[in-house]
Design a protein around this motif. Structure first.
Motif, PDB file in Angstrom:
ATOM      1  N   GLU A 280      67.288  10.808  45.027  1.00  0.00           N
ATOM      2  CA  GLU A 280      66.855  11.816  44.367  1.00  0.00           C
ATOM      3  C   GLU A 280      66.934  13.319  44.060  1.00  0.00           C
ATOM      4  O   GLU A 280      67.444  13.622  43.313  1.00  0.00           O
ATOM      5  N   LEU A 281      67.288  13.767  45.095  1.00  0.00           N
ATOM      6  CA  LEU A 281      67.503  15.392  45.080  1.00  0.00           C
ATOM      7  C   LEU A 281      69.384  15.840  44.335  1.00  0.00           C
ATOM      8  O   LEU A 281      69.910  16.324  43.852  1.00  0.00           O
ATOM      9  N   ASP A 282      69.905  14.586  44.966  1.00  0.00           N
ATOM     10  CA  ASP A 282      71.207  14.364  44.458  1.00  0.00           C
ATOM     11  C   ASP A 282      71.832  13.800  42.828  1.00  0.00           C
ATOM     12  O   ASP A 282      72.467  14.813  42.761  1.00  0.00           O
ATOM     13  N   ALA A 283      70.958  13.565  42.583  1.00  0.00           N
ATOM     14  CA  ALA A 283      71.108  12.944  41.399  1.00  0.00           C
ATOM     15  C   ALA A 283      70.170  14.389  40.115  1.00  0.00           C
ATOM     16  O   ALA A 283      71.111  14.449  39.484  1.00  0.00           O
ATOM     17  N   VAL A 284      69.554  14.659  40.790  1.00  0.00           N
ATOM     18  CA  VAL A 284      69.422  15.749  39.876  1.00  0.00           C
ATOM     19  C   VAL A 284      69.633  16.544  40.256  1.00  0.00           C
ATOM     20  O   VAL A 284      70.212  17.694  39.327  1.00  0.00           O
ATOM     21  N   ARG A 285      70.628  17.415  41.250  1.00  0.00           N
ATOM     22  CA  ARG A 285      71.782  18.432  41.428  1.00  0.00           C
ATOM     23  C   ARG A 285      72.667  17.964  40.498  1.00  0.00           C
ATOM     24  O   ARG A 285      73.198  19.213  39.531  1.00  0.00           O
TER      25      ARG A 285
ATOM     26  N   ALA B 127      74.549  20.049  33.179  1.00  0.00           N
ATOM     27  CA  ALA B 127      73.814  20.919  32.168  1.00  0.00           C
ATOM     28  C   ALA B 127      74.441  22.804  32.398  1.00  0.00           C
ATOM     29  O   ALA B 127      74.090  23.245  31.043  1.00  0.00           O
ATOM     30  N   LEU B 128      74.619  23.358  33.310  1.00  0.00           N
ATOM     31  CA  LEU B 128      74.849  24.510  33.839  1.00  0.00           C
ATOM     32  C   LEU B 128      76.810  24.334  32.742  1.00  0.00           C
ATOM     33  O   LEU B 128      76.764  25.522  32.337  1.00  0.00           O
ATOM     34  N   ARG B 129      77.494  23.371  32.795  1.00  0.00           N
ATOM     35  CA  ARG B 129      78.233  23.603  32.748  1.00  0.00           C
ATOM     36  C   ARG B 129      78.639  23.540  31.241  1.00  0.00           C
ATOM     37  O   ARG B 129      79.872  23.765  30.170  1.00  0.00           O
TER      38      ARG B 129
ATOM     39  N   ALA C 188      75.556  14.795  26.830  1.00  0.00           N
ATOM     40  CA  ALA C 188      74.762  13.580  27.248  1.00  0.00           C
ATOM     41  C   ALA C 188      73.330  14.151  28.113  1.00  0.00           C
ATOM     42  O   ALA C 188      73.823  13.157  28.978  1.00  0.00           O
ATOM     43  N   LEU C 189      72.921  15.386  27.357  1.00  0.00           N
ATOM     44  CA  LEU C 189      72.578  15.409  29.404  1.00  0.00           C
ATOM     45  C   LEU C 189      70.623  14.595  28.882  1.00  0.00           C
ATOM     46  O   LEU C 189      70.102  14.113  29.441  1.00  0.00           O
ATOM     47  N   PRO C 190      70.283  14.152  27.302  1.00  0.00           N
ATOM     48  CA  PRO C 190      69.427  14.047  27.227  1.00  0.00           C
ATOM     49  C   PRO C 190      69.014  12.172  27.649  1.00  0.00           C
ATOM     50  O   PRO C 190      68.437  12.070  28.176  1.00  0.00           O
ATOM     51  N   ALA C 191      70.714  12.307  28.051  1.00  0.00           N
ATOM     52  CA  ALA C 191      71.286  10.359  28.165  1.00  0.00           C
ATOM     53  C   ALA C 191      70.228  10.268  29.730  1.00  0.00           C
ATOM     54  O   ALA C 191      70.010   9.362  30.474  1.00  0.00           O
TER      55      ALA C 191
ATOM     56  N   VAL D 164      68.812  26.262  33.585  1.00  0.00           N
ATOM     57  CA  VAL D 164      69.070  26.426  32.522  1.00  0.00           C
ATOM     58  C   VAL D 164      68.753  27.872  32.467  1.00  0.00           C
ATOM     59  O   VAL D 164      70.169  29.035  32.018  1.00  0.00           O
ATOM     60  N   GLU D 165      67.999  28.022  32.012  1.00  0.00           N
ATOM     61  CA  GLU D 165      66.574  29.454  31.469  1.00  0.00           C
ATOM     62  C   GLU D 165      67.314  30.407  33.255  1.00  0.00           C
ATOM     63  O   GLU D 165      67.664  31.529  32.762  1.00  0.00           O
ATOM     64  N   TYR D 166      67.383  29.810  33.852  1.00  0.00           N
ATOM     65  CA  TYR D 166      67.480  30.650  34.943  1.00  0.00           C
ATOM     66  C   TYR D 166      68.908  31.262  35.406  1.00  0.00           C
ATOM     67  O   TYR D 166      69.534  32.270  35.513  1.00  0.00           O
ATOM     68  N   GLY D 167      69.867  30.290  35.222  1.00  0.00           N
ATOM     69  CA  GLY D 167      71.500  30.734  35.263  1.00  0.00           C
ATOM     70  C   GLY D 167      72.594  30.483  34.675  1.00  0.00           C
ATOM     71  O   GLY D 167      73.507  30.208  33.533  1.00  0.00           O
ATOM     72  N   GLY D 168      71.841  30.077  32.624  1.00  0.00           N
ATOM     73  CA  GLY D 168      72.662  29.596  31.740  1.00  0.00           C
ATOM     74  C   GLY D 168      73.350  31.207  31.292  1.00  0.00           C
ATOM     75  O   GLY D 168      72.743  32.442  31.362  1.00  0.00           O
ATOM     76  N   LYS D 169      73.716  30.465  30.044  1.00  0.00           N
ATOM     77  CA  LYS D 169      74.633  31.830  29.151  1.00  0.00           C
ATOM     78  C   LYS D 169      74.121  32.506  28.797  1.00  0.00           C
ATOM     79  O   LYS D 169      74.373  34.156  28.828  1.00  0.00           O
ATOM     80  N   ARG D 170      72.959  32.476  28.764  1.00  0.00           N
ATOM     81  CA  ARG D 170      71.820  33.518  28.181  1.00  0.00           C
ATOM     82  C   ARG D 170      71.686  34.624  29.333  1.00  0.00           C
ATOM     83  O   ARG D 170      71.605  35.520  28.996  1.00  0.00           O
TER      84      ARG D 170
END
Length: 542
Positions: A358-363, A369-371, A379-382, A404-410
């Protein structure tokens, strides 16, 4: 600069200043961990410390024949416990040491509690319980231990880095006499960074010995809990891995997993050569003496072999069970390549494999999502649907958006994944031409480039300004790097290699924690939750 050695010297000084005689070392939860990292039980026994106790323990006996050396953080709880201890002393005399500055009012309270005049000495350095103050005091404690009064630079894009820099500077200014060390030609430098500028590095599986042990088995104060390993013997349920007392670990902690396998084989072969033969006969005094002289060394080697064979065997089992080599290869492609179509296909294929935990899938989904945060064909929704089908908890699925909120482009102050200027594009192109030594170690943390620019004297003031009027005209020599939000063992390897390859430069890396995936998730959740909460109330980020 060796932080472990500096701390050990301070503890040694505390013990020696109390004079000869039997002693008890009285500590709190945190200083117990500190002492255990720098002293083995046999070493501290040689210093006439025969008892180790916690200040908050309620079941300690009166032992008036012992001197008490108190090594504590001056939290309100510890000071109150010490006041109660002094009102009803259990030992003949007390030597009191705090980990940093203690307030005059607290010293007065301790003096008033010492009605029986058992306190011989109080010395102080302290940490505040709050997170900001704790980091401040932790940093200033290290600076005092290393005898450094640094020039400070911080990451401009991070309010948290700036606040910590100002807090450290305030302590240095306030306690200027403590920081009045011998001036050097080039002043030391403290560089404060923010984890959110590179959220990719702590999400990647690492393949060096130390990093794998930390991530897959758990490394806590140099101890590993192996009690869950199938068929483990009683003697190996908990083992210690310390570079100070384990030659094999010291020589291999930065090597990759493939090299570790080869070196374990060599260790076994060396052990077999030195192993006493079953038919060996002790026919003379000289035979007996030779056997007795070699036996301790043999026994020590036997323990090291058993320990490392067990640890590496369990790492191998987990790598195979969790399909980590396949997972890691896709992680590296996400972090280093720019082929969206290939990346999303490989991630989605791995999400369907039952062996991927589970954790590796989330990773993997977090890295995607970051990249490809703003990719037009995301393809993030899928992928989020795939996680739900796997039965991944809602808590972990929400963490994908949180990272993404923590370390995203913004948030980032640097362009972490896309080269934008000519120099960066050229470096990336040349790296692609050279190829890489290992597909599992393609990635280099952002810290690598930051420190490379720093030691060359090219780190931009506009991105990493100096705090106050002080600045460096020459290349830095002694550098302390602190990462708000935690450092990683991949970054520790980067620092290790820089220290070896750049003459005259000494770099020490620290942070609020050393990450594994679960601590990354905790940091992300805490930071994002706190940011949202304080924005509602005061529009400030804490």
């Amino acid at each position: 600069m060796n932080v472990t050695l500096a701390v050990k010297q301070y503890v040694t000084r505390m013990i020696e200043d109390s004079g000869p005689g039997m002693k008890v070392l009285l500590m709190d939860k945190d200083t117990t961990s500190i002492v255990s990292m720098v002293y083995t039980q046999s070493e501290i026994l040689q210093k006439e410390v025969y008892l180790l106790e916690r200040i908050d323990s309620q079941n300690r006996d009166n032992m008036k024949h012992l001197k008490a050396i108190c090594y504590l953080r001056p939290t309100k709880e510890n000071v109150e416990s010490l006041i109660q201890e002094l009102r009803r002393p259990k030992y003949s005399v007390y030597f009191i040491y705090f980990s940093n500055v203690i307030s005059k009012s607290e010293i007065k309270a301790l003096a008033e509690a010492d009605e029986q005049e058992v306190v011989a000495e109080i010395q102080g350095r302290s940490w505040d319980p709050t997170m900001l103050a704790r980091s401040t005091q932790g940093l200033t404690s290290v600076l005092l231990a290393l005898k450094k009064c640094p020039v400070i630079r911080y990451q401009l894009s991070s309010d948290m880095a700036k606040r910590l820099a100002e807090s450290v500077k305030l302590i240095i200014t306030k306690e200027y006499e403590l920081f009045d060390f011998r001036k050097t030609e080039v002043p030391p430098l403290l560089l404060i960074l923010d984890r959110s500028d590179d959220a990719i590095t702590p999400l990647l599986n690492q393949w060096t010995y130390q990093a794998m042990v930390h991530e897959l088995l758990g490394l806590n104060n140099n101890r590993i809990d192996l009690s869950r390993v199938p068929g483990i013997s009683k003697d190996l349920r908990e083992v210690v891995l310390s570079a100070d007392n384990d030659d094999f670990y010291a020589n291999n902690l930065y090597l990759n997993f493939g090299e570790i396998g080869t070196n374990i084989k060599n260790l076994m072969e060396d052990f077999q050569k030195k192993k006493p033969k079953g038919q060996q006969r002790l026919e003379s005094i000289s035979d007996m003496k030779a056997f007795v002289d070699s036996y301790p060394q043999f026994k020590k080697m036997s323990g090291a072999v058993s320990k490392h064979v067990t640890v590496v065997g369990e790492l191998s089992r987990l790598v195979a069970e969790r399909q980590l080599m396949e997972v890691s290869e896709v992680e590296q492609e996400l972090a280093c390549q720019n082929d969206h179509s290939s990346a999303q296909q490989k991630v989605r294929r791995l999400l369907r494999l039952p062996g991927v935990c589970e954790l590796d899938a989330v990773r993997l989904v977090m890295l995607y999502a970051l990249r490809y945060e703003r990719h037009s064909n995301s393809a993030l929704p899928a992928m989020m649907e795939e996680l739900a089908k796997r039965g991944v908890s809602e808590k972990y699925r929400k963490m994908v958006h949180s990272v993404v909120e923590y370390g995203g482009k913004r948030v980032r102050g640097s362009d972490l994944v896309t080269a934008t200027d000519a120099v960066a594009i050229t470096k990336q192109f040349l790296k692609g031409l050279k190829g890489v030594e290992n597909v599992y170690t393609q990635h280099q943390p952002l810290l690598q480039d930051t420190l490379d620019q720093l030691v060359k004297g090219k780190l931009r003031d506009a991105q990493f300004p100096y705090l106050g009027a002080s600045s460096l005209r020459d290349r830095p020599q002694d550098v302390l790097v602190f990462v708000v939000g935690g450092a990683t063992y991949e970054e520790a390897l980067c620092v290790y290699n820089l220290n070896r390859s750049v003459p005259g430069v000494r770099i020490v890396l620290g942070g609020t924690t050393v990450h594994i995936l679960t601590t990354v998730l905790t940091t992300v959740h805490t930071t994002v939750h706190t940011t949202v909460h304080t924005t509602v109330h005061s529009t400030k980020r804490y």
